[in-house]
Design an enzyme around this catalytic site. Structure first.
Site, PDB file in Angstrom:
ATOM      1  N   ASP A 143      -4.357  -4.345  -0.394  1.00 34.89           N
ATOM      2  CA  ASP A 143      -5.049  -3.503  -1.367  1.00 34.89           C
ATOM      3  C   ASP A 143      -5.797  -4.339  -2.397  1.00 34.89           C
ATOM      4  O   ASP A 143      -6.527  -3.803  -3.239  1.00 34.89           O
ATOM      5  CB  ASP A 143      -4.084  -2.527  -2.042  1.00 34.89           C
ATOM      6  CG  ASP A 143      -2.931  -3.208  -2.768  1.00 34.89           C
ATOM      7  OD1 ASP A 143      -2.867  -4.450  -2.764  1.00 34.89           O
ATOM      8  OD2 ASP A 143      -2.082  -2.484  -3.327  1.00 34.89           O
ATOM      9  N   SER A 144      -5.688  -5.661  -2.296  1.00 40.70           N
ATOM     10  CA  SER A 144      -6.514  -6.555  -3.111  1.00 40.70           C
ATOM     11  C   SER A 144      -7.994  -6.360  -2.815  1.00 40.70           C
ATOM     12  O   SER A 144      -8.850  -6.819  -3.583  1.00 40.70           O
ATOM     13  CB  SER A 144      -6.119  -8.018  -2.868  1.00 40.70           C
ATOM     14  OG  SER A 144      -6.036  -8.298  -1.485  1.00 40.70           O
TER      15      SER A 144
ATOM     16  N   ASP B  85      -1.530  -2.403   3.396  1.00 44.68           N
ATOM     17  CA  ASP B  85      -0.893  -1.884   2.187  1.00 44.68           C
ATOM     18  C   ASP B  85      -1.078  -0.378   2.093  1.00 44.68           C
ATOM     19  O   ASP B  85      -2.182   0.132   2.325  1.00 44.68           O
ATOM     20  CB  ASP B  85      -1.515  -2.523   0.942  1.00 44.68           C
ATOM     21  CG  ASP B  85      -0.840  -3.823   0.546  1.00 44.68           C
ATOM     22  OD1 ASP B  85       0.398  -3.870   0.571  1.00 44.68           O
ATOM     23  OD2 ASP B  85      -1.554  -4.785   0.213  1.00 44.68           O
TER      24      ASP B  85
ATOM     25  N   LYS C 159       2.767  -1.604   4.447  1.00 45.13           N
ATOM     26  CA  LYS C 159       3.497  -2.367   3.436  1.00 45.13           C
ATOM     27  C   LYS C 159       3.606  -1.534   2.171  1.00 45.13           C
ATOM     28  O   LYS C 159       2.612  -0.946   1.723  1.00 45.13           O
ATOM     29  CB  LYS C 159       2.814  -3.704   3.131  1.00 45.13           C
ATOM     30  CG  LYS C 159       3.578  -4.552   2.108  1.00 45.13           C
ATOM     31  CD  LYS C 159       3.085  -5.980   2.083  1.00 45.13           C
ATOM     32  CE  LYS C 159       1.820  -6.156   1.290  1.00 45.13           C
ATOM     33  NZ  LYS C 159       2.023  -5.885  -0.168  1.00 45.13           N
TER      34      LYS C 159
ATOM     35  N   GLU D 175       5.021  -1.479  -1.896  1.00 46.84           N
ATOM     36  CA  GLU D 175       5.504  -2.207  -3.064  1.00 46.84           C
ATOM     37  C   GLU D 175       6.597  -1.402  -3.758  1.00 46.84           C
ATOM     38  O   GLU D 175       6.446  -0.197  -3.974  1.00 46.84           O
ATOM     39  CB  GLU D 175       4.366  -2.445  -4.062  1.00 46.84           C
ATOM     40  CG  GLU D 175       3.336  -3.449  -3.608  1.00 46.84           C
ATOM     41  CD  GLU D 175       2.320  -3.751  -4.709  1.00 46.84           C
ATOM     42  OE1 GLU D 175       2.606  -3.438  -5.888  1.00 46.84           O
ATOM     43  OE2 GLU D 175       1.253  -4.296  -4.392  1.00 46.84           O
TER      44      GLU D 175
ATOM     45  N   GLU E 203       6.870 -11.894  -4.198  1.00 46.55           N
ATOM     46  CA  GLU E 203       5.707 -12.346  -4.966  1.00 46.55           C
ATOM     47  C   GLU E 203       6.095 -12.815  -6.361  1.00 46.55           C
ATOM     48  O   GLU E 203       6.819 -12.121  -7.092  1.00 46.55           O
ATOM     49  CB  GLU E 203       4.657 -11.246  -5.080  1.00 46.55           C
ATOM     50  CG  GLU E 203       3.446 -11.695  -5.891  1.00 46.55           C
ATOM     51  CD  GLU E 203       2.236 -10.806  -5.784  1.00 46.55           C
ATOM     52  OE1 GLU E 203       1.208 -11.137  -6.411  1.00 46.55           O
ATOM     53  OE2 GLU E 203       2.304  -9.779  -5.080  1.00 46.55           O
TER      54      GLU E 203
END
Length: 350
Positions: A100-101, A139, A169, A171, A238
């Site tokens: 998602d960056s 993500d 993925k 978070e 991270e």
């Protein structure tokens, strides 16, 4: 009884297939792709006749676990479109992550929280078309798995069906273990992500290192254990201290993937634009630039603009197409414009 095509129908089908196969031959600057074996990066000269290198075997969850058991570090790299996916596939990356960056490095948003599911799906499809051997993970965007298990499953199913990825993925810590379990119980592979959570950067007062105290480190450890128990096949760590990451890795049965978590993880991940040196924003301490694509882009764009302006591109004979002089004369005669003349431009001095 199977349906039989008439002779005329068969002819139409064969003609359609032939036209489809000829599409590539009619393309101008874009050509059909052919298999390209990995580039020889060693300093030794390549032999004149190299043996054919077959395509790599498809990376699977089982092969990722095998790499962990063999203590072979797992390579993960983000990709956001077809070209970056092709590069990851061609040059030996194990896991391609549609991160998602892309919100920041591709779409110009200030943070990942602005990215929508539909935008993510668009990029997932492009990356999927360029991915061959690497295992493909994406993500789940901010908000797509917060409302409840049903919404989480619905969004994840879209990412697999419409985005053509192999895993998602998420978070979050132990508080999302139920959502992870809801996905893994129906066969949707999940990569978890603990430590610094960029989607929650506002609540965390910025992109800060996590787990520096015994209590916070224990919280991250227990979150990782809960997510493993929920069925996650791998966990990203991270921005946490290296010793904590190594300890968590030793406690887990699944591979850990570090980003700013030191060398004690089972693998590493970086963002494409950080690796290639194209990101103009803040450079985190853990980032190493392995390429200088930014300088090459600058050189190429400036050289192109200069060549166009001074008449050096395109060159008449080398980069242009020829029309028979007689045919050109016929055209001018048809148009009643026989006095028209043209000479290729001369190169202008700087």
């Amino acid at each position: 009884m199977p349906h039989m095509l008439s002779s005329a129908s068969r002819t139409r089908v064969i003609t359609s297939i032939a036209r489809f196969q000829n599409l590539g031959q009619r393309c101008m600057s874009v050509r059909p792709l052919k298999y390209e074996p990995p580039t020889n990066t060693s300093s030794e000269p390549s032999p004149q006749k190299q043996a054919f290198t077959p395509p790599r075997k498809k990376v699977t969850i089982a092969s990722l676990h095998a790499l962990r058991q063999e203590r072979t570090p797992i390579t993960v790299l983000t990709a956001y479109d077809y070209p970056t996916a092709r590069a990851a596939s061609t040059h030996g990356i194990d896991v391609t992550l549609v991160g998602d960056s892309l919100a920041q490095v591709c779409l110009g948003y200030s943070s990942t929280t602005s990215l929508t599911l539909d935008e993510m799906l668009h990029h997932c499809r492009a990356v999927a078309r360029g991915t061959t051997a690497p295992f493909l993970v994406a993500d789940m965007p901010f908000g797509s798995f917060y409302a409840g298990k049903e919404d989480t499953v619905r969004a994840a199913v879209r990412m697999l069906q419409e985005g053509n990825v192999e895993a998602v993925k998420l978070e979050g810590g132990s508080e999302i273990a139920g959502r992870v379990q809801a996905l893994t119980s129906i066969g949707i592979p999940v990569m978890a992500h603990v430590g610094l959570l960029p989607q929650r950067h506002t609540a965390l007062s910025g992109y800060r290192v996590q787990g520096r105290t015994a209590q916070s480190g224990r919280s991250i450890l227990h979150s990782a254990l809960a997510l493993e128990e929920a069925g996650a096949f791998s966990i990203v760590l991270e921005a946490i201290p290296s010793s904590l990451a190594a300890y968590i890795t030793s406690r887990l049965k699944v591979p850990t993937i570090g980003i700013g978590a030191g060398p004690g993880c089972a693998g590493q991940v970086l963002v494409w634009d950080d690796v290639m040196g194209t990101w103009a924003g803040h450079k985190a301490k853990f980032v190493r630039r392995f390429g200088d694509v930014k300088s090459e882009v600058e050189r190429g764009v400036k050289a192109y603009a200069s060549a166009v302006r001074n008449g050096g591109f395109p060159l008449h004979e080398k980069e242009g197409y020829r029309m028979d002089d007689g045919e050109m004369e016929k055209l001018l005669e048809m148009e009643g414009d026989r006095e028209w003349t043209w000479s290729p431009p001369e190169l202008m001095s700087n």
